[in-house]
Design a protein around this motif. Structure first.
Motif, short mmCIF file in Angstrom:
data_model
loop_
_atom_site.label_atom_id
_atom_site.label_comp_id
_atom_site.label_asym_id
_atom_site.label_seq_id
_atom_site.Cartn_x
_atom_site.Cartn_y
_atom_site.Cartn_z
N GLU A 1 0.84 -1.20 0.00
CA GLU A 1 0.00 0.00 0.00
C GLU A 1 0.88 1.25 0.00
O GLU A 1 2.01 1.23 0.50
CB GLU A 1 -0.93 0.03 1.23
N ARG A 2 0.36 2.32 -0.55
CA ARG A 2 1.12 3.57 -0.64
C ARG A 2 0.70 4.52 0.48
O ARG A 2 -0.48 4.67 0.79
CB ARG A 2 0.90 4.22 -2.00
N LYS B 1 8.70 13.84 6.84
CA LYS B 1 7.70 12.97 6.25
C LYS B 1 7.93 12.84 4.75
O LYS B 1 8.19 13.82 4.06
CB LYS B 1 6.30 13.51 6.52
N GLN B 2 7.81 11.59 4.30
CA GLN B 2 8.02 11.29 2.89
C GLN B 2 6.95 10.30 2.42
O GLN B 2 6.33 9.59 3.22
CB GLN B 2 9.41 10.65 2.67
N ASN B 3 6.75 10.28 1.11
CA ASN B 3 5.92 9.21 0.55
C ASN B 3 6.63 7.88 0.80
O ASN B 3 7.86 7.80 0.79
CB ASN B 3 5.72 9.42 -0.95
N ALA B 4 5.83 6.85 0.99
CA ALA B 4 6.42 5.55 1.30
C ALA B 4 5.47 4.44 0.88
O ALA B 4 4.32 4.68 0.47
CB ALA B 4 6.75 5.45 2.78
N THR B 5 5.95 3.20 0.96
CA THR B 5 5.11 2.02 0.73
C THR B 5 5.18 1.13 1.97
O THR B 5 6.18 1.15 2.70
CB THR B 5 5.59 1.22 -0.50
N ARG B 6 4.13 0.39 2.18
CA ARG B 6 4.10 -0.52 3.33
C ARG B 6 3.50 -1.86 2.89
O ARG B 6 2.54 -1.90 2.14
CB ARG B 6 3.28 0.07 4.48
#
Length: 341
Positions: A60-61, A76-81
């Protein structure tokens, strides 16, 4: 107690996975380990168990308000989990999420869609890294829910018994072997409900199909005979067997005590009914006749109705002496009163 007895649930059903978060800028990965006793799988819009597992592991993004606070970038940064399964238990429980929240009605609803699942499941493709242990699992139990609502219904369990190589059906107090050595879940569900059969998808060889299954239980297959099998692992240690036997004895004693109380109440009730029957026979008289009943009577008497007589008898007060010391009384009843009763 042995270490197995103290940690039996975790030893048999406990697995491990990690939530892996990856920063989209610096590619730093963070791991948040967790333990599980079952995998909760979304079945909405899915046709097979493998699709459900893939959805469970789906990346998930994290963007916008959900951005990840990266420890390397210090902002804070965009990430994936994603979820990475690290180890699986000897007994793998899979909870199929048939009961979901309906935002339109603000109530839970039941999903009755068909789901296909294999009798033999290879979990190796879903592990985060290759393991030396065997990852082949055999279907050994299915729990089903019958009924259209999430708030009511009936539960049935199907369990495979290895020593007899047969499937058993547990329907409340009714337990019995299924005909044949193969589980025919879709057919048995239709026969049980007695409802008009729905159009069902084609079932692949070695698979089961169900619109009512809400939990699947898979047992890991031993990779070789030297490792033994799950039957040996499941044998409870002596201390647990003794505790279960003691608990069973207490329950059986409690049940017998309650049954004794019930038998006593029934016996007393039958005695009361018999006494009432005897009283009616005692008061019986022919049409047009008057009738008086004297009990320890002398020259005095008291005339009462049959209703009063029966009421006092039911209340167990008929045989008691009056408070003012009467030592005799007469009960006079007309035939019409007896006829009415």
């Amino acid at each position: 107690p042995s270490s197995f007895a103290q940690n039996a649930v975790q030893e048999l059903f406990g697995g491990k996975y990690s939530y892996v978060t990856t920063c989209s800028v610096c590619q730093t990965e963070s791991y948040n380990p967790s333990e599980f006793l079952e995998l909760d799988l979304n079945i909405q819009g899915k046709e097979t168990l493998q699709e459900c597992i893939q959805d469970f592991l789906q990346e998930e993004r994290l963007e916008g308000d959900d951005q990840y606070s990266c420890s390397q970038c210090l902002k804070k940064q965009n990430a994936t989990r994603r979820i990475a399964i690290e180890s699986l238990p000897p007994v793998l429980n899979m909870q199929l999420l048939r009961f979901v929240f309906d935002r339109a009605t603000f109530r839970k609803k039941k999903l009755s869609s068909y789901l296909q699942f294999p009798e033999e499941l290879d979990m190796a493709p879903f592990l985060s890294q290759e393991k030396s242990d065997c990852a082949i699992y055999d279907l050994t139990a299915v729990l089903t829910h019958h009924g259209p609502s999430a708030y009511s219904g009936h539960y049935i369990a199907y369990i495979y018994k290895k020593d007899s190589a047969r499937w058993w059906k547990f329907d409340d107090e009714t337990v019995g072997k299924l005909s044949g050595k193969k589980l025919q879940l879709a057919a048995d569900e239709t026969n049980y409900d007695g409802s008009k059969p729905r159009s069902k998808p084609k079932v692949s060889l070695g698979h089961q199909l169900s619109s009512k299954a809400y939990m699947l239980v898979y047992t890991r297959r031993a990779s070789d005979t030297s490792q033994g099998d799950f039957g040996e692992l499941c044998e409870p240690p002596p201390c647990l067997q003794e505790q279960v036997a003691a608990d069973n004895s207490r329950v059986e004693a409690w049940v017998e005590d309650k049954l004794g109380t019930i038998r006593e109440l029934v016996s007393n009730g039958e005695a009361i009914q018999e006494e009432k029957r005897r009283l009616f026979e005692l008061l019986a008289c022919g049409r047009g006749q008057s009738f008086c009943l004297f009990i320890d009577c002398d020259s005095q008497g008291i005339t009462v109705s049959l209703h009063w007589l029966l009421f006092m008898h039911i209340c167990d007060a008929f045989w008691q002496c009056p408070a003012d010391g009467w030592n005799s009384f007469c009960l006079e009843v007309s035939p019409s009163a007896i006829t009415i009763l």
